[in-house]
Design a protein around this motif. Sequence first.
Motif, PDB file in Angstrom:
ATOM      1  N   ARG A  59       0.847  -1.187   0.000  1.00 53.23           N
ATOM      2  CA  ARG A  59       0.000   0.000   0.000  1.00 53.23           C
ATOM      3  C   ARG A  59       0.886   1.241   0.000  1.00 53.23           C
ATOM      4  O   ARG A  59       2.069   1.172   0.372  1.00 53.23           O
ATOM      5  N   PRO A  60       0.341   2.389  -0.399  1.00 54.21           N
ATOM      6  CA  PRO A  60       1.135   3.620  -0.387  1.00 54.21           C
ATOM      7  C   PRO A  60       1.751   3.872   0.991  1.00 54.21           C
ATOM      8  O   PRO A  60       1.114   3.654   2.018  1.00 54.21           O
ATOM      9  N   GLU A  61       3.008   4.293   1.002  1.00 49.73           N
ATOM     10  CA  GLU A  61       3.754   4.599   2.230  1.00 49.73           C
ATOM     11  C   GLU A  61       4.075   3.355   3.058  1.00 49.73           C
ATOM     12  O   GLU A  61       4.483   3.468   4.217  1.00 49.73           O
ATOM     13  N   HIS A  62       3.875   2.164   2.503  1.00 52.45           N
ATOM     14  CA  HIS A  62       4.147   0.937   3.262  1.00 52.45           C
ATOM     15  C   HIS A  62       5.002  -0.029   2.434  1.00 52.45           C
ATOM     16  O   HIS A  62       4.757  -1.229   2.433  1.00 52.45           O
ATOM     17  N   PHE A  63       6.019   0.487   1.765  1.00 53.95           N
ATOM     18  CA  PHE A  63       6.868  -0.366   0.940  1.00 53.95           C
ATOM     19  C   PHE A  63       7.590  -1.419   1.785  1.00 53.95           C
ATOM     20  O   PHE A  63       7.737  -2.571   1.381  1.00 53.95           O
ATOM     21  N   ASN A  64       8.042  -1.031   2.968  1.00 52.71           N
ATOM     22  CA  ASN A  64       8.817  -1.943   3.814  1.00 52.71           C
ATOM     23  C   ASN A  64       7.957  -2.894   4.634  1.00 52.71           C
ATOM     24  O   ASN A  64       8.472  -3.848   5.218  1.00 52.71           O
ATOM     25  N   THR A  65       6.665  -2.627   4.712  1.00 56.19           N
ATOM     26  CA  THR A  65       5.727  -3.558   5.368  1.00 56.19           C
ATOM     27  C   THR A  65       4.641  -3.892   4.358  1.00 56.19           C
ATOM     28  O   THR A  65       3.526  -3.374   4.431  1.00 56.19           O
ATOM     29  N   PRO A  66       4.938  -4.747   3.391  1.00 58.87           N
ATOM     30  CA  PRO A  66       4.038  -4.975   2.261  1.00 58.87           C
ATOM     31  C   PRO A  66       2.808  -5.800   2.626  1.00 58.87           C
ATOM     32  O   PRO A  66       2.732  -6.424   3.695  1.00 58.87           O
ATOM     33  N   VAL A  67       1.872  -5.802   1.698  1.00 59.43           N
ATOM     34  CA  VAL A  67       0.717  -6.693   1.789  1.00 59.43           C
ATOM     35  C   VAL A  67       1.169  -8.135   1.582  1.00 59.43           C
ATOM     36  O   VAL A  67       0.729  -9.055   2.286  1.00 59.43           O
ATOM     37  N   GLN A  79       5.359  -8.445   6.581  1.00 61.69           N
ATOM     38  CA  GLN A  79       3.994  -8.153   6.154  1.00 61.69           C
ATOM     39  C   GLN A  79       3.337  -7.133   7.065  1.00 61.69           C
ATOM     40  O   GLN A  79       3.608  -7.076   8.269  1.00 61.69           O
ATOM     41  N   GLU A  80       2.472  -6.312   6.477  1.00 62.13           N
ATOM     42  CA  GLU A  80       1.623  -5.419   7.258  1.00 62.13           C
ATOM     43  C   GLU A  80       0.632  -6.266   8.053  1.00 62.13           C
ATOM     44  O   GLU A  80      -0.006  -7.179   7.522  1.00 62.13           O
ATOM     45  N   LEU A 106      -2.782 -10.855  -6.921  1.00 61.84           N
ATOM     46  CA  LEU A 106      -2.907 -10.826  -5.465  1.00 61.84           C
ATOM     47  C   LEU A 106      -4.330 -11.213  -5.074  1.00 61.84           C
ATOM     48  O   LEU A 106      -5.301 -10.653  -5.577  1.00 61.84           O
ATOM     49  N   ARG A 107      -4.457 -12.164  -4.151  1.00 57.57           N
ATOM     50  CA  ARG A 107      -5.766 -12.580  -3.617  1.00 57.57           C
ATOM     51  C   ARG A 107      -5.900 -12.043  -2.186  1.00 57.57           C
ATOM     52  O   ARG A 107      -4.994 -12.203  -1.364  1.00 57.57           O
ATOM     53  N   LEU A 108      -7.048 -11.417  -1.896  1.00 55.07           N
ATOM     54  CA  LEU A 108      -7.338 -10.888  -0.564  1.00 55.07           C
ATOM     55  C   LEU A 108      -8.610 -11.537  -0.037  1.00 55.07           C
ATOM     56  O   LEU A 108      -9.641 -11.535  -0.723  1.00 55.07           O
ATOM     57  N   ASP A 109      -8.560 -12.090   1.163  1.00 55.62           N
ATOM     58  CA  ASP A 109      -9.716 -12.722   1.787  1.00 55.62           C
ATOM     59  C   ASP A 109     -10.282 -11.824   2.886  1.00 55.62           C
ATOM     60  O   ASP A 109      -9.593 -10.943   3.412  1.00 55.62           O
ATOM     61  N   LYS A 110     -11.544 -12.050   3.229  1.00 58.61           N
ATOM     62  CA  LYS A 110     -12.216 -11.343   4.333  1.00 58.61           C
ATOM     63  C   LYS A 110     -12.013  -9.831   4.220  1.00 58.61           C
ATOM     64  O   LYS A 110     -11.476  -9.176   5.120  1.00 58.61           O
ATOM     65  N   LEU A 111     -12.467  -9.270   3.116  1.00 59.08           N
ATOM     66  CA  LEU A 111     -12.269  -7.842   2.855  1.00 59.08           C
ATOM     67  C   LEU A 111     -12.872  -6.978   3.954  1.00 59.08           C
ATOM     68  O   LEU A 111     -13.929  -7.300   4.513  1.00 59.08           O
TER      69      LEU A 111
END
Length: 501
Positions: A59-67, A79-80, A106-111
């Motif tokens: 996500r923006p501003e979270h390069f070092n703690t990625p999704v 990971q974030e 990228l797959r995201l669960d429980k949005l």
Amino acid sequence: MISVIIVGFLLILLIEASVSLVVVVPEDEIAGQVGSTVTLPCWIAPPQNAEGLEIRWYRPEHFNTPVLFYRDGKIQDIQEEHYRNRSSLGLRSAQSGGLKDGDVSLRLDKLTAQDEGVFHLYLKGDSTFDGQVMTLNITALGSIPVLSQRAVSGDKVNMSCRSSGWFPEPNVRWMSDDRRLLSPGQVSVSRAADGMFSVQSWTIVSPSDTQLISCLLALNTGQHREGRIDITDIISLEVTSGPWKALFIIFLICALLGLAAFIVYKYREKLTVKKPSEQPCEDGAMGNMREENVVLNINMEELRKDAVNITLDRETAHPGLMINKDLKIVRDASGYVQKNEGFPYELCVCGAQKFSSGRHYWEVDLAQNNFPPKDYWLIGVQKDGNCSSTDKSRLTPSDGFWFLCSDGANGFHTNTDPQITLSLSSRPERLGVLLDYDNARLSFYNAKHCQHLLTINTKFSGVLVPLFNPGVGDKSSLKILDVSVESPDSSQPLLGNYSEA
């Protein structure tokens, strides 16, 4: 010599071009609903094996703690926290070959509502890299609006419309029975910690405006909910009762005085009878739990102001359960066979909603399709992450379970020590549950007859989730209701988790 240099230079360019990365994403934005699963499709063109690449979704501003961060052939534990156990590499289509074909989706669960917005992809090889940006739009369809009268003045009615569980903030429209827009009233919007919106609106109407009034809440996607009410009954009640209002008030005062005198008389009569001492139930962390006489005339509308939209979490469901597509109805699978005698405590499924503070109310329908009320069920709350067990002795408050159980001819009981048994004249057709986390109370109600059944005083800690068990063998399913209206029976088929062991 010059020609050799030129040829070598062209070969280098050709080699670099052949291994360059070009990442492709759809032109349209991606949409998903709260609680569902979505895939952000992304792939390399032309296709090439991506197993040796570095894949970073963030996500923006979270390069070092990625999704999600993939490197050295596996997903890294960097990971974030918000996306832990919710993100994975997905497939953009059923025909996709995954990473071997350059599919880096990228797959995201429980949005959740917090997932809305921009997602960045950074793809890196030994000497090349590329990136793309995608936008995810999140929606949540709230509860059906509840219409109620707030005040009556002459032939005017001040109507209120209330609904919760929306994302993003919905538009509110008041309409007449011929679908004309009525003059809008005030709108109050609040937002919960999970990002979801609750809306309340008011407007003034009269029979000259319309007979039926509708309150419609809609998202920009076109999804909407609508509640309707006939205001002529409200007006006629006020008009016809006017001449008798003073007489009615006098009668009511006399009745209340008589009732008070009767209560005082009965109280004094009891004082003349020697009663054995009664000790409250003490259970360490449980505190005091009361089995009270059934209290009638509970203000259900007041309780429903704290109503929440509960759905089932299919991932927590026992394999012997069947759950419908809307995640509202659950029952035992037709092929399920109990391994142990007695109540099937293992047949549990949790709600998807999580609570760590505040008041939260929901209702469960225990009788559908003209069948009698269910004989077997278990309803309550548990600590998030706890596992159900066939052994009742492991489902205790100290282990993070609080519930009321209906065990057929064996009656109704709690899971406390000592166990509390309820004597009810009839089986509830609709059970209301109020979790008052801050005041450490879990209460149960016969919602159809406005009766208070039981309150458990305890001490909660951590995150709690609703707990459901439909039992085995009943004709009726266990159905979670939108408490704002009478919910029709769902015609959608139940989808089973059941598999033979």
